[in-house]
Design a protein around this motif. Structure first.
Motif, mmCIF file in Angstrom:
data_model
loop_
_atom_site.group_PDB
_atom_site.id
_atom_site.type_symbol
_atom_site.label_atom_id
_atom_site.label_comp_id
_atom_site.label_asym_id
_atom_site.label_seq_id
_atom_site.Cartn_x
_atom_site.Cartn_y
_atom_site.Cartn_z
ATOM 1 N N PRO A 1 8.462 -0.460 -10.111
ATOM 2 C CA PRO A 1 8.079 -1.326 -10.906
ATOM 3 C C PRO A 1 6.865 -0.704 -10.287
ATOM 4 O O PRO A 1 5.488 -1.280 -11.022
ATOM 5 C CB PRO A 1 9.199 -2.792 -10.683
ATOM 6 C CG PRO A 1 9.112 -2.610 -9.359
ATOM 7 C CD PRO A 1 10.293 -1.723 -8.930
ATOM 8 N N PHE A 2 6.398 -0.457 -9.124
ATOM 9 C CA PHE A 2 5.616 -0.066 -7.971
ATOM 10 C C PHE A 2 5.471 1.338 -8.942
ATOM 11 O O PHE A 2 3.750 1.790 -9.510
ATOM 12 C CB PHE A 2 5.925 0.063 -6.901
ATOM 13 C CG PHE A 2 5.886 -1.407 -6.096
ATOM 14 C CD1 PHE A 2 5.167 -2.448 -6.293
ATOM 15 C CD2 PHE A 2 7.541 -1.140 -5.949
ATOM 16 C CE1 PHE A 2 5.775 -3.332 -5.699
ATOM 17 C CE2 PHE A 2 8.029 -2.541 -5.201
ATOM 18 C CZ PHE A 2 7.182 -3.242 -5.582
ATOM 19 N N MET A 3 6.134 2.263 -9.079
ATOM 20 C CA MET A 3 5.813 3.275 -9.886
ATOM 21 C C MET A 3 4.661 3.383 -11.505
ATOM 22 O O MET A 3 4.275 3.805 -12.137
ATOM 23 C CB MET A 3 6.809 4.409 -10.279
ATOM 24 C CG MET A 3 6.632 5.817 -10.756
ATOM 25 S SD MET A 3 5.508 6.519 -10.039
ATOM 26 C CE MET A 3 5.916 7.830 -8.263
ATOM 27 N N THR B 1 0.480 3.314 -15.435
ATOM 28 C CA THR B 1 -0.349 2.616 -16.658
ATOM 29 C C THR B 1 -1.375 2.136 -15.533
ATOM 30 O O THR B 1 -2.180 1.226 -16.074
ATOM 31 C CB THR B 1 0.527 1.220 -16.588
ATOM 32 O OG1 THR B 1 0.740 0.621 -15.405
ATOM 33 C CG2 THR B 1 1.970 0.946 -17.393
ATOM 34 N N GLY B 2 -2.071 2.852 -14.303
ATOM 35 C CA GLY B 2 -3.136 2.610 -13.916
ATOM 36 C C GLY B 2 -3.473 1.413 -13.334
ATOM 37 O O GLY B 2 -4.744 1.012 -12.645
ATOM 38 N N LYS B 3 -2.001 0.366 -13.710
ATOM 39 C CA LYS B 3 -2.228 -0.844 -12.837
ATOM 40 C C LYS B 3 -3.087 -0.945 -11.375
ATOM 41 O O LYS B 3 -3.422 -2.644 -10.545
ATOM 42 C CB LYS B 3 -1.125 -1.755 -12.953
ATOM 43 C CG LYS B 3 -1.381 -2.230 -14.316
ATOM 44 C CD LYS B 3 -0.519 -3.857 -14.531
ATOM 45 C CE LYS B 3 -0.548 -3.764 -16.124
ATOM 46 N NZ LYS B 3 1.404 -4.029 -16.700
ATOM 47 N N ALA B 4 -2.011 -0.167 -10.356
ATOM 48 C CA ALA B 4 -2.539 0.136 -9.145
ATOM 49 C C ALA B 4 -2.710 1.307 -8.626
ATOM 50 O O ALA B 4 -1.710 2.730 -9.364
ATOM 51 C CB ALA B 4 -0.892 -0.912 -8.304
ATOM 52 N N SER B 5 -2.075 1.666 -7.548
ATOM 53 C CA SER B 5 -2.396 3.042 -7.207
ATOM 54 C C SER B 5 -1.411 2.946 -5.563
ATOM 55 O O SER B 5 -2.273 3.431 -4.658
ATOM 56 C CB SER B 5 -3.258 3.973 -7.110
ATOM 57 O OG SER B 5 -4.794 3.395 -6.013
ATOM 58 N N PRO B 6 -0.471 2.570 -5.617
ATOM 59 C CA PRO B 6 0.315 2.455 -4.261
ATOM 60 C C PRO B 6 0.794 3.780 -3.728
ATOM 61 O O PRO B 6 0.609 4.763 -4.625
ATOM 62 C CB PRO B 6 1.785 2.004 -4.377
ATOM 63 C CG PRO B 6 2.210 1.845 -5.561
ATOM 64 C CD PRO B 6 0.931 1.388 -6.387
ATOM 65 N N ARG B 7 1.197 3.982 -3.002
ATOM 66 C CA ARG B 7 1.119 5.337 -2.010
ATOM 67 C C ARG B 7 2.938 5.372 -2.580
ATOM 68 O O ARG B 7 3.433 4.186 -1.726
ATOM 69 C CB ARG B 7 1.256 5.608 -0.341
ATOM 70 C CG ARG B 7 -0.425 6.119 -0.310
ATOM 71 C CD ARG B 7 -0.800 6.807 0.745
ATOM 72 N NE ARG B 7 0.654 7.757 1.684
ATOM 73 C CZ ARG B 7 0.780 7.653 2.989
ATOM 74 N NH1 ARG B 7 0.258 6.955 3.823
ATOM 75 N NH2 ARG B 7 1.480 8.938 3.332
ATOM 76 N N ASP C 1 0.820 -1.066 -0.105
ATOM 77 C CA ASP C 1 -0.233 -0.053 -0.013
ATOM 78 C C ASP C 1 0.471 1.400 -0.260
ATOM 79 O O ASP C 1 0.255 1.837 -0.619
ATOM 80 C CB ASP C 1 -0.766 -0.482 1.344
ATOM 81 C CG ASP C 1 -2.216 -1.028 0.955
ATOM 82 O OD1 ASP C 1 -2.464 -1.275 0.015
ATOM 83 O OD2 ASP C 1 -1.605 -1.861 2.120
ATOM 84 N N ILE C 2 1.971 1.263 0.668
ATOM 85 C CA ILE C 2 3.143 2.392 0.578
ATOM 86 C C ILE C 2 3.980 1.477 0.262
ATOM 87 O O ILE C 2 4.854 1.007 0.935
ATOM 88 C CB ILE C 2 2.862 2.766 2.431
ATOM 89 C CG1 ILE C 2 1.649 3.037 2.721
ATOM 90 C CG2 ILE C 2 3.389 4.380 2.116
ATOM 91 C CD1 ILE C 2 1.188 3.551 4.234
ATOM 92 N N VAL C 3 4.947 2.828 -0.304
ATOM 93 C CA VAL C 3 6.497 2.343 -1.124
ATOM 94 C C VAL C 3 7.687 3.613 -0.033
ATOM 95 O O VAL C 3 7.005 4.605 -0.721
ATOM 96 C CB VAL C 3 6.638 1.604 -2.080
ATOM 97 C CG1 VAL C 3 8.565 1.550 -2.415
ATOM 98 C CG2 VAL C 3 5.582 0.726 -2.561
ATOM 99 N N ILE C 4 8.009 3.551 0.435
ATOM 100 C CA ILE C 4 9.075 4.502 1.171
ATOM 101 C C ILE C 4 10.679 4.500 0.919
ATOM 102 O O ILE C 4 11.552 3.093 1.369
ATOM 103 C CB ILE C 4 9.232 4.260 2.702
ATOM 104 C CG1 ILE C 4 6.981 4.616 3.249
ATOM 105 C CG2 ILE C 4 9.680 5.475 3.761
ATOM 106 C CD1 ILE C 4 6.957 4.076 4.193
#
Lengths: 457, 457
Positions: free
Chosen positions: A279-281, A286-292, A261-264
């Protein structure tokens, strides 16, 4: 429902990424091009050849190729110290009494003590392939210099490291580690370059700065046949190589049916942050996920949270190309009271653009709070973190505490970039309650901003 | 034909050993019992209770139980930094151009920087379980003190570390690491104990010794309610805990269809060596296999190769029980010229007995040759080894070179006990060609032997 999670997860060699991921390919707005400092024209690939080796110049300019093969020789080197473990911080979670699940990717299990080796070996490999004789670079705290020394020893390349004089004198052991790997370590400023001699003439007692060491290393490279200059952060090519951190993390999390949910990540020049989040960005872009996605910087050197998004030099000596980035001005040097790393005045253009476009958040933290988190983490997780890494730990702990308050079982991923064995002076200062927090005043910042060149594009 | 071998092999958590292996159970001749220093009678388990916590006293005396369960809490702690990797030294092999296959078990990937944590956490666990308040110990180079600090921080136990004064002054960073984990670090000799005060009165400028620090730590433990003393090497219990090293190594090698022809470990007090060789020695003792097993010690402190197999004190202050072991005399202190670790005057009773009975070989090596091997290893394998570990590297390289000459493709396993981050003074001395080799004369040794008590059993 997630699978049974081991404390430490290592990918097998077969699972390790065979390509780097080039985040620029998925950015709707690309980072701005670097400018020639003389003409203020955008640089072309060939303009970089006198400074960087050709393949790295190509990677620096490549905004479109999504995946770039990791040469087999580099994969083989990676296998000597990678995969790095993805670790579930069970003990920290328990101590914090949080429902959050905390994971960290630990990059400190190699002699450089940090993630820097991921790019050092790539840069040394391409230099060797081009038939070069040697490399030059600068180092401050010494992690990058150590990593590059290891890489150059492996490929039998000469290496000259300009080490900020004050670090050279305060950290003699770092110097010896580099020398053990065969590097020549020169305190900067020095009389081995024109720019160094000039600075010494003006101020014979200067302790030097990273910006000055960069200027010397660049001069040495472009004036020595068969030499090129390499840099351990900020550049697009470095973030490309560091994508191995995020790619491995994502594969490991997928094996656990987890997604953060969060990448720091801590942010100095942006090399670790850019690699970890890549890869999370991508999923976010690309709209596949929305981590903070959260960048953590020190309040003492707040390039993202208080800097300006403008063209600026990468070095104090103003010999490098200009990059569009969040910057405090190339003459900004954080107070010596600030011991906690991440002292660079600017931020990688890729990170700067993403921040400017609203894809990531930035938080600035005070160093005593950072060391408080570092000590708590060390006691619970048995790893003594580098002060840089502890910036990310601080925010991960803060987020986990918020989860305790809200009852949310968020999945938190942070980057533990390295170990703190060579930072015991700073730890000692924290433990003895003599550590100060330095927050630059608006006037301090204005002084830095006033040095930024006026560039209209 | 062996399977495809990855560079680094990590066991899964499920594969990790759940029991320690007690080598004494398979020894045809058991190590001799310790003696009460006052009565010279063999010690009983209860005699140890004032010094050690009860479960550890039991383990110390247990010569028969072959496998002892690792408590789940300790297994959980092990999972924070274990399994340690079994690494195939592909690059070293290539550089040496040897047909030998070289494997090493790397124990340095934790903040203590060595294998010491394996026993530290066990000793802290049993102390906590018994409801104790705190522990005391001594440390020389600082690896054991660091490991125990980590373990005590985890279990919230008080810890007092007596650190040899010369190390305390030369290695302030080691001290700070221990303090970061909450330990109280006292330079020894000190005025906090009777024995320390007496030594200081005689020689106020003494730099201290490990033997003196042991005496102080023991006194402090037995005179402080709720405290016990713990030791990081030599003892049977320590070798038991360290068997995790050998057990993991054996499982990993089996996964690769490999079995070592030669097992090599450095030997100071014997904790790493005893742990690494345990399951292979079992095969040898039970006739299942016949690997060569080699202990490597420095020529400066040659307890196995030039010492005597007799009863002697474990400390200089002569307050500990007597152990039958190879010893140079408890007053023997290697020359300060010797920087390469492994400075203890005696050798673990288990190792001593096995050596006496012909089950293992011993080799003594010169420290410049040790550092030559260390630097070559660092350049090829990207790990900066501790000087102690580099003794094993030296002999592994020598054996691999012999294989090149004979054309034999032997399988070599050695123990890489730790990292050398805190030993850069010694590396610097090697790199600047100022390192000396010290070989004690026969007269030097006779002086040490003359202090050994005359005990007839």
């Amino acid at each position: 429902m997630s699978k049974k999670v081991p404390h430490r997860l290592y990918l097998s060699e077969e699972q390790m990424p065979k390509q780097w991921y080039n985040l620029r390919a998925d950015m709707p707005n690309k980072p701005e091009p670097m400018l020639n400092p003389a003409t203020l024209e955008p640089l072309k690939e060939e303009d970089l050849y006198p400074i960087f080796c050709e393949e790295l110049a190509r990677q620096e300019m490549d905004n479109t190729t999504r995946y770039i093969d990791i040469p087999e020789e580099i994969q083989d080197f990676y296998k000597m110290y990678r995969p790095s473990p993805l670790i579930r911080a069970y003990n920290l979670e328990k101590t914090l009494n949080t429902p959050a699940k905390i994971y960290y990717k630990f990059e400190g299990n190699n002699t450089s003590g940090s993630h820097k080796l991921n790019s050092a070996i790539a840069q040394a490999y391409y230099a060797k392939k081009q038939g070069l004789k040697g490399l030059t670079t600068e180092t401050g705290a010494g992690q990058w210099g150590t990593a590059l020394s290891e890489a150059c020893a492996y490929y039998n390349l000469d290496l000259t490291v300009y080490m900020v004089k004050v670090s050279y004198e305060q950290k003699p052991f770092r110097k010896t580690v580099m020398e053990t790997f065969g590097a020549q370590v020169i305190p900067s400023p020095s009389n081995t370059t024109k720019v160094g001699s000039e600075i010494l003439e003006k101020d014979p007692n200067t302790g030097g700065s990273l910006g000055c060491a960069i200027s010397e290393a660049v001069e040495k490279a472009v004036t020595t046949p068969g030499y090129r200059y390499v840099l351990g952060s900020v550049l697009n090519q470095v973030l490309l190589h560091q994508s191995i951190i995020g790619l491995e993390s994502k594969i490991a999390l997928e094996m656990l049916d987890e997604y953060p949910d969060i990448v720091i990540g801590c942010a100095g020049g942006g090399s670790n942050l850019g690699g970890l989040i890549a890869p999370f960005m991508q999923d976010k872009l690309t709209g596949k996920a929305s981590p903070r996605i959260v960048a953590v910087e020190p309040v003492s050197c707040p390039s993202l949270t208080r800097g300006r998004y403008v063209y600026d030099f990468c070095d104090t000596g103003k010999v490098t190309p200009l990059a569009k980035m969040y910057t405090l001005g190339s003459n900004f040097i954080p107070s010596p009271d600030h011991a906690g790393g991440l002292r660079y005045h600017g931020m990688a253009p890729i990170i700067s653009k993403l921040y400017h476009d609203g894809y990531l958040e930035a938080v600035a933290v005070e160093q005593t709070k950072v060391f408080e988190a570092a000590v708590m983490f060390a006691k619970q997780e048995t790893i003594l973190p580098a002060p840089e890494s502890a910036h990310a730990i601080r925010v991960a702990i803060d987020e986990a505490i918020k989860c305790r308050e809200t009852g949310e079982a968020k999945t938190i991923l942070f980057g533990l970039t390295g170990t703190g064995y060579f930072d015991m002076t700073a730890y000692n200062s924290y433990l003895s309650n003599t550590m100060k927090t330095y927050i630059p005043s608006d006037e301090d910042l204005e002084r830095g901003f006033s040095q930024i060149p006026k560039v209209d594009l």
